[in-house]
Design a protein around this motif. Sequence first.
Motif, short mmCIF file in Angstrom:
data_model
loop_
_atom_site.label_atom_id
_atom_site.label_comp_id
_atom_site.label_asym_id
_atom_site.label_seq_id
_atom_site.Cartn_x
_atom_site.Cartn_y
_atom_site.Cartn_z
N ARG A 181 0.87 -1.19 0.00
CA ARG A 181 0.00 0.00 0.00
C ARG A 181 0.90 1.23 0.00
N ARG A 215 -11.72 5.37 -9.61
CA ARG A 215 -11.24 4.32 -8.71
C ARG A 215 -11.07 2.99 -9.43
N GLU A 222 -5.66 -0.30 -6.48
CA GLU A 222 -7.00 0.19 -6.14
C GLU A 222 -6.86 1.48 -5.36
N GLN A 224 -7.80 3.74 -2.74
CA GLN A 224 -8.58 3.53 -1.53
C GLN A 224 -9.13 4.83 -0.94
#
Length: 239
Positions: A181, A215, A222, A224
């Motif tokens: 992430r 998105r 992805e 977020q």
Amino acid sequence: MWHYRLTTILLIISIIHSIRAKRKLKEQEIIQRILKDYDWRVRPRGMNATWPDTGGPVLVTVNIYLRSISKIDDVNMEYSAQFTFREEWTDQRLAYERYEESGDTEVPPFVVLATSENADQSQQIWMPDTFFQNEKEARRHLIDKPNVLIRIHKNGQILYSVRLSLVLSCPMSLEFYPLDRQNCLIDLASYAYTTQDIKYEWKEKKPIQQKDGLRQSLPSFELQDVVTDYCTSLTNTGI
């Protein structure tokens, strides 16, 4: 005996009040007036009355409309983004509502200032010297005409809107790849002015707008969340 009859003639004078239509100032005339003797090199006064000399810093309200995010490159640690960047501030020198104080003149709510493909030639009013600190490459969109809007409202409020495509640096932590992430920034600031001259603020409502489908547009990632924050820092030239 002669009889004289005095005939009195009453003259009825009707007074017709004519209602004169208000004169409408054209955009060209307004722009010529407000730019006469205007020096775009001098920043406008701020709106803080407690600062007697400069009026304090100019408040610049910022809003971004994200159009696309693409080419997330984990090798060069960068990503590409296209967005509409908007800034709003007030320059009382450009306010033209004073032209309708006489009561017989009408002015439009705003006028649009045209720009040139050459950014140096289109500088007609003072604008914040905003730059993107983590930008590697950047370009303005010029097809069919420069995608730039400068709107001057009659109270002196300025709206500046420009469409940009940027390649931005994004340091990544890849120890959990491919389940990582990453936090990637769009980091903007004034290049020359300090916080005594310019104060940036995110727009109170919807500071970041997203195009429908944004998105779902990333093939390997992805999106977020999108959040805003402040990154004021101290350098050798000031805060």
